[in-house]
Design an enzyme around this catalytic site. Sequence first.
Site, PDB file in Angstrom:
ATOM      1  CB  CYS A   2      -0.842   0.297   1.262  1.00 10.77           C
ATOM      2  SG  CYS A   2      -2.070  -1.341   1.282  1.00 10.77           S
ATOM      3  NE  ARG A  27       4.525   1.477   0.076  1.00 13.15           N
ATOM      4  CZ  ARG A  27       5.591   1.493   1.014  1.00 13.15           C
ATOM      5  NH1 ARG A  27       6.843   1.860   0.440  1.00 13.15           N
ATOM      6  NH2 ARG A  27       5.345   1.302   1.992  1.00 13.15           N
ATOM      7  CD1 TRP A  69      -0.245  -6.288  -3.054  1.00 12.69           C
ATOM      8  CD2 TRP A  69      -0.561  -6.887  -0.578  1.00 12.69           C
ATOM      9  NE1 TRP A  69      -0.061  -7.841  -2.650  1.00 12.69           N
ATOM     10  CE2 TRP A  69      -0.106  -8.255  -1.424  1.00 12.69           C
ATOM     11  CE3 TRP A  69      -0.678  -6.908   0.687  1.00 12.69           C
ATOM     12  CZ2 TRP A  69       0.039  -9.397  -0.803  1.00 12.69           C
ATOM     13  CZ3 TRP A  69      -0.525  -8.122   1.254  1.00 12.69           C
ATOM     14  CH2 TRP A  69      -0.188  -9.276   0.822  1.00 12.69           C
ATOM     15  CG  ASN A  95       1.332   0.642   4.361  1.00 14.29           C
ATOM     16  OD1 ASN A  95       1.056  -0.414   4.256  1.00 14.29           O
ATOM     17  ND2 ASN A  95       2.459   0.725   4.467  1.00 14.29           N
ATOM     18  N   GLY A  96      -0.920  -0.798   6.673  1.00 19.08           N
ATOM     19  CA  GLY A  96      -0.628  -1.807   7.660  1.00 19.08           C
ATOM     20  C   GLY A  96      -1.890  -2.374   8.101  1.00 19.08           C
ATOM     21  CD  GLU A 453      16.804 -13.367  -6.798  1.00 17.48           C
ATOM     22  OE1 GLU A 453      15.953 -13.779  -5.596  1.00 17.48           O
ATOM     23  OE2 GLU A 453      16.425 -12.404  -7.180  1.00 17.48           O
ATOM     24  CE  LYS A 457      13.423 -11.539  -9.161  1.00 15.48           C
ATOM     25  NZ  LYS A 457      14.065 -11.704  -7.925  1.00 15.48           N
ATOM     26  CD  GLU A 460       9.507 -11.903  -8.072  1.00 11.51           C
ATOM     27  OE1 GLU A 460       8.959 -11.495  -6.865  1.00 11.51           O
ATOM     28  OE2 GLU A 460      10.934 -11.918  -7.740  1.00 11.51           O
ATOM     29  CG  HIS A 476      17.758 -37.721  -1.815  1.00 12.96           C
ATOM     30  ND1 HIS A 476      18.152 -38.918  -1.194  1.00 12.96           N
ATOM     31  CD2 HIS A 476      18.815 -36.980  -2.085  1.00 12.96           C
ATOM     32  CE1 HIS A 476      19.340 -39.263  -1.374  1.00 12.96           C
ATOM     33  NE2 HIS A 476      19.907 -37.893  -1.684  1.00 12.96           N
ATOM     34  CE  LYS A 568      11.415  -3.222  -4.795  1.00 17.41           C
ATOM     35  NZ  LYS A 568      11.982  -3.986  -5.725  1.00 17.41           N
TER      36      LYS A 568
HETATM   37  O1  M6R Z   1      12.472  -5.085   0.590  1.00 20.03           O
HETATM   38  P1  M6R Z   1      12.882  -6.581   1.124  1.00 20.03           P
HETATM   39  O2  M6R Z   1      14.412  -6.715   0.461  1.00 20.03           O
HETATM   40  O3  M6R Z   1      13.137  -6.753   2.673  1.00 20.03           O
HETATM   41  O4  M6R Z   1      11.909  -7.457   0.479  1.00 20.03           O
HETATM   42  C1  M6R Z   1      12.179  -8.851   0.655  1.00 20.03           C
HETATM   43  C2  M6R Z   1      11.244  -9.669  -0.286  1.00 20.03           C
HETATM   44  O5  M6R Z   1       9.724  -9.247  -0.126  1.00 20.03           O
HETATM   45  C3  M6R Z   1      11.531  -9.403  -1.756  1.00 20.03           C
HETATM   46  O6  M6R Z   1      12.913  -9.740  -2.066  1.00 20.03           O
HETATM   47  C4  M6R Z   1      10.539 -10.148  -2.617  1.00 20.03           C
HETATM   48  O7  M6R Z   1      10.928 -11.492  -2.506  1.00 20.03           O
HETATM   49  C5  M6R Z   1      11.028  -9.916  -4.260  1.00 20.03           C
HETATM   50  N1  M6R Z   1       9.691  -9.725  -4.769  1.00 20.03           N
HETATM   51  C6  M6R Z   1      11.731 -10.852  -4.874  1.00 20.03           C
HETATM   52  O8  M6R Z   1      11.867 -10.366  -6.130  1.00 20.03           O
END
Ligand code: M6R
Length: 573
Positions: A2, A27, A69, A95-96, A453, A457, A460, A476, A568
């Site tokens: 948000c 956000r 969000w 937000n929260g 990682e 990528k 998502e 396994h 984000k």
């Molecule tokens: O702001 P942060 O680095 O703490 O965020 C952590 C995760 O939410 C963030 O890395 C998320 O996994 C991304 N969407 C990955 O691309």
Amino acid sequence: MCGIVGYYGQDEASDKIYRGLKKLEYRGYDSAGMATAGNPTIKVEKAVGTVDNVRPEIDGTSGIGHTRWATHGGVTEENAHPHVSQEERVAVVHNGIIENYREIQEEHLEDVDFKSETDTEVIPHLLEKKLENNSITDAIREVIDILEGNYAVSAVLNTGELIAFRKGSPLVLGLTDDEYFIASDVTPFLEHTDQAVFLKDDDYMVIDGDHRIFNDGEEVDREVQKIDWDAEQASKEGYDHFMEKEIREQPKTVKRAAFQDRSDMEEARRMIEEADNVYITGCGTASFAASLGARYLREAGSKVHTEQAHELEYRKDEIKEDDLVIAVSQSGETADLLSLLEEVDSDVLAVVNVVGSTLARQSEHKLYVNAGPEIGVASTKAFTAQLAVLRLISYTLQDRLEEGREKLLDTAEKIDDVLERNKKSVQELSEYLTDKDHVYFIGRNHGYDMAREANLKLKELSYIHAEAFPGGEFKHGTLALVENGTPVVSFLKDDHFEAAYSNMMEAHSRGADIISVGTREVEESKAHISVPEDENAEILEIVPFQMASYLTSVKKGNNPDKPRNLAKSVTVK
Ligand code: M6R
């Protein structure tokens, strides 16, 4: 999670708020809305979807806006913010999470006809009631006493005053000579000012031509900080998407990350060496950086534990006062991470991107990774900047800071070349992956973190089902899922090439299409991502996968900057 924007000044608030919200869409983008002051009642516009669905046609020189969000309540126009009080004198964006909103409804707002399913809607109703018999500051204070949970709130009154208060979620004030901006981070007002005041927990503020900040009934002074990020950095600069721009910025951002002050690095070293135990943690992409960071620090002789923050919280009792937690985060606002840190008594060393974020402010020492604003929801340049800083810590522990810095600068120089030499393979890979339903990523040791990682990528951005495994683990069980044509991406790191190659072959001999990554091309590969030998090869290995995931997302018609269901900074647990 948000985004909030508020404006008080001479111009049309809705224009400024609209432009600000565009910067905060990363956000959350389930719905958006804005409200401006107007007598006798507030004016509101809101809509499901992005802020472009909200036409900024309401007048007034003070107002608030929100991009959502969804947490409490579905994605509907009724649940979109701002929420307005019964008499339409107060509009609120939030937000929260307000944890006790049901109790508040029963105990304080029995007579109210609620229009939404949100936890937020209790706030405007409470404020309106408290304003009946109180000054604005006393009304806010009484409302804060009732609310439980974590919140960043901004409100506009029909009489024009702007209000803000926070606990656990970020809020920052931007100042020009005759305007005030309230926002979740600095990006909405960078084009107008670089002067910012970060509100602290339990601060509340009233803007009515002047601004006054209070905490626990007392007026407080908060330092005005100059923000070094510029508006250009937060724009697409001619690219179709922020994500592509951010991928291509990495030669610069890795270099910036490597330019840490010696004294800051020595302080990090002291903290690590004096700690009884070192824990390194983060969430999502930052957790993979943390895991790689643990490997780098172990190479320098440190004993380091690593686990994702939300899981580490279940072991909080193990973390003692004389230990150290290294917290890795792009935003510095991730609730799972901040919640863990609240529970432990140890010192915290932050490796963080966002200047002035909660993590940066609450840590005993911080190293900014200096990646600049990362707007794409999928983390790219922040990840490689985190790796650079964590590697630099490891070099410092080995008395190799200057030599290590040079090595990182050299790695940064190779990024463009790696993208260029793999251009065709990356294009073909993205076309090949577009039609796939499942993809597996395997790797060993550092290669396992890379697999995780690269997997995240792709998942998502493309919404293709993908999973990552340690190479040794694949046989396994998961190997049972491999059939003719199943894509298996294999990270073949030089230091354990034979073992990783065997794991790759176990999949290949069951019909898998192999996509290999490393310095050596193997004949069994359908596609190969070639990287040069480099002490910091992880930085070079991930960049082609960022690009392949980006291209796959575009080919599938997805929005790579705003993957569905994500936001984000995840400021709820
Ligand atoms: O702001 P942060 O680095 O703490 O965020 C952590 C995760 O939410 C963030 O890395 C998320 O996994 C991304 N969407 C990955 O691309």
